[in-house]
Scaffold this motif. Structure first.
Motif: not given
Length: 595
Positions: A471-480
């Motif tokens: 969730e943190k990665m997505v919030n920081e703009g990562a593509l999952v």
């Protein structure tokens, strides 16, 4: 799972636990994994330290424990310079005792109206939820919340079951609602304090002298029980359970030896001693229904074994429940290696259960990664020995877990088809694979996290991510991204994950790229890579870097980037220019697009 170095350590008293914990903290046991645990409680919890240190070491962890001052949950979280944050916890424990929140709930429960009790329940849950929300984004470790129980001696009267709103109902509803809150909180799990109290018993849970003189709310027996069960819960929150159990047959699933005693004379049924073997088969079936694969390695006559399964309708375990049968006179270690290859799972995902001490020791010496249960002499103790091994501990089950046996049955049909095909591409084309992909969301995030936690073979970086991490990665703009596949033999569910981030504008790095072992070799890696690169290009990325981190299990993907046209920059880094890249997916796989 219990570390064999501790197999002879059986602490029975606080003194023994204190002594062993000091030896552990003094570094006398090597090879343990470091783990920071922070405890927040409504009471002084330091009394539990030697039990947690010792029990966690038994499970291969060297823990550093921080105890917040009692009942300072909010203060510790709000103060960024608190000892809680300084301890850098990997695991956070949260425990509110009912008696500490409102002693009248325990001592004068029936003085409250039904409405007042509902308000008190809401107050308790609101405080827990508030603390979980305060923690969100401030810590990345797993959170384990104790559920609730009345625990002081004789706190539940004998007339309680007949009341319209009983203490037991109050606790049951409280715990159900607490579980719902935890399910909605990233990387948050329940420690079943309620069941531990019930197991030890209200009468034994509190030592009144310890409680009144030292404010210690647990008897020695309770302290030991908490240390054991809490440690087991912590480890289950961190590690992936095993996938398969390999079973012996004679004197394991039934009493006696069919080659000597005959089918009609083996011990199995509703009378002793046969009922002990029936009970064990019921334990095995329960594991099967949770998605554990069953296999057999037995030195026996195959025809006799098939005859006994076909003729004994009273057997709980049927032939249909087994994924692989190895019934021969070969070395059992070799049989298990073949089982591992046929199921395409690692030896460290397999548990071996055999009543023969000789066979167990032989397999241990040849396959050290395997988990071998120390089988007791009496079949009465078989079920407890297997459960106590902790190899199949789950804190939650996904639908994919429960359907694992169905997936492997489908895989056997695919295996049969592959032998009839003229080429690998002919075989793959006959599968009629259909692929769906999507960006991670609330529905798929648990499965994506689970795949990062347990996938080892086709995994380029083997990075492990909790739900909160993702969730943190997505919030920081990562593509999952996730990928699912179905074919003529069934739906395999979500089997692939790709994660990329762009720390610099237009420059992307592939952080994670993995496929479940059950779909390796179907060219789905090409499909997932193409979809990932296409999505990066759509987001105006033009240069992509890929990383390969070698482990002891992912050698098969060491040339992945070379094989897919990336240019090697160093021993562990490759790059690809998307301005000259074109999609090249296999034409026999139908792409259903993003959802």
């Amino acid at each position: 799972m219990i570390n064999s170095d501790f197999s002879n350590i059986d602490c029975k008293s606080p003194f023994e636990y204190i002594k062993v914990s000091r030896d552990i903290e003094g570094g006398q046991f090597e090879g343990l994994k470091r783990l920071n645990i922070s405890c927040m409680s409504s009471y002084t919890a330091q009394v539990l330290k030697p039990y947690i240190v010792t029990e966690m070491a038994k499970r291969n962890y060297d823990v550093s424990l921080y105890f917040s001052p009692y009942n300072t949950f909010e203060q510790e979280i709000l103060d960024k310079d608190s000892g809680f944050f300084y301890s850098k916890p990997n695991v956070i424990l949260i425990h509110f005792r009912i008696e500490d929140i409102d002693e009248n709930l325990s001592n004068n429960f029936y003085s409250f109206t039904k409405k007042e009790l509902k308000n008190k329940k809401k107050y308790i849950l609101d405080r827990v939820q508030s603390i979980l929300e305060m923690l969100e984004g401030k810590v990345s470790g797993n959170i384990i919340v104790y559920n609730f129980s009345f625990s002081e001696s004789l706190s539940v009267p004998i007339h309680d079951p007949m009341q319209s709103f009983s203490q037991d109902r109050f606790i049951s509803e409280l715990n159900y609602d607490l579980a719902c809150i935890c399910k909605q909180t990233p990387s948050c799990y329940i420690f079943d304090y309620y069941q531990v109290v019930r197991f030890v018993g209200y009468k034994n849970w509190v030592d009144l002298k310890l409680l009144l003189l030292a404010r210690i709310p647990f008897s020695v027996q309770s302290q030991i029980a908490i240390g054991e069960t809490l440690s087991r819960t912590i480890v289950a929150s961190l590690e992936t359970p095993c996938k398969c159990i390999v079973l012996d047959l004679d004197n394991t699933l039934w009493g006696g030896i069919i080659g000597e005693d005959g089918i009609s004379n083996i011990q199995f049924g509703n009378e002793f001693p046969g009922v002990a073997f029936k009970r064990f088969q019921q334990t095995i079936l329960n594991l099967y229904n949770q998605g554990v694969l069953l296999a057999v390695s037995s030195k026996n006559d195959e025809k006799l074994v098939l005859d006994i399964f076909n003729s004994r309708q009273d057997f709980v375990i049927k032939l249909k429940h087994f994924s692989v049968l190895k019934i021969n006179w070969d070395n059992k270690a070799d049989n298990i290696l073949e089982i591992s290859r046929e199921l395409n799972i690692g030896l460290d995902s397999i548990v071996f259960f055999d009543d023969s001490h000789y066979e167990r020791e032989l397999v241990k010496s040849k396959l050290p990664e395997l988990h071998v249960v120390n089988v007791p002499e009496s079949p009465l103790d078989y079920s407890l020995a297997l459960i106590s091994h902790e190899a199949f501990d789950y804190l939650y089950l996904t639908e994919e877990d429960k359907a694992r046996n169905k997936y492997y049955k489908s895989e056997q049909k695919r295996f049969s088809l592959s032998h009839k095909a003229e080429s690998i591409d002919d075989f793959l084309a006959k599968l009629n694979m259909k692929v769906t992909t999507g960006l991670v969301n609330d529905v798929t995030i648990a499965r994506v996290s689970q795949l990062t936690m347990k996938t080892n073979q086709f995994n380029l970086t083997t990075k492990r991510y909790s739900i909160s991490d993702l969730e943190k990665m997505v919030n920081e703009g990562a593509l999952v991204l996730w990928l699912s596949v179905e074919d003529n033999f069934g739906d395999s569910g979500i089997v692939g994950v790709a994660i990329a981030d762009n720390s610099e504008a237009n420059y992307w790095k592939i952080d994670t790229f993995l496929l479940s072992c059950r779909v390796i070799g179907r060219k789905l890696d090409q499909v997932l890579l193409n979809i990932l690169l296409e999505e990066i290009k759509r987001r105006e990325g033009f240069l992509v870097y890929g990383e390969y981190i070698r482990t002891g299990k992912n050698e098969q993907v060491s040339l992945f980037y070379d094989d897919n046209g990336f240019i090697k920059e160093s021993d562990f880094c490759w790059k690809k220019d998307l301005s000259v890249w074109k999609i090249d997916s296999p034409d026999f796989i139908e792409l259903r697009g993003m959802v």
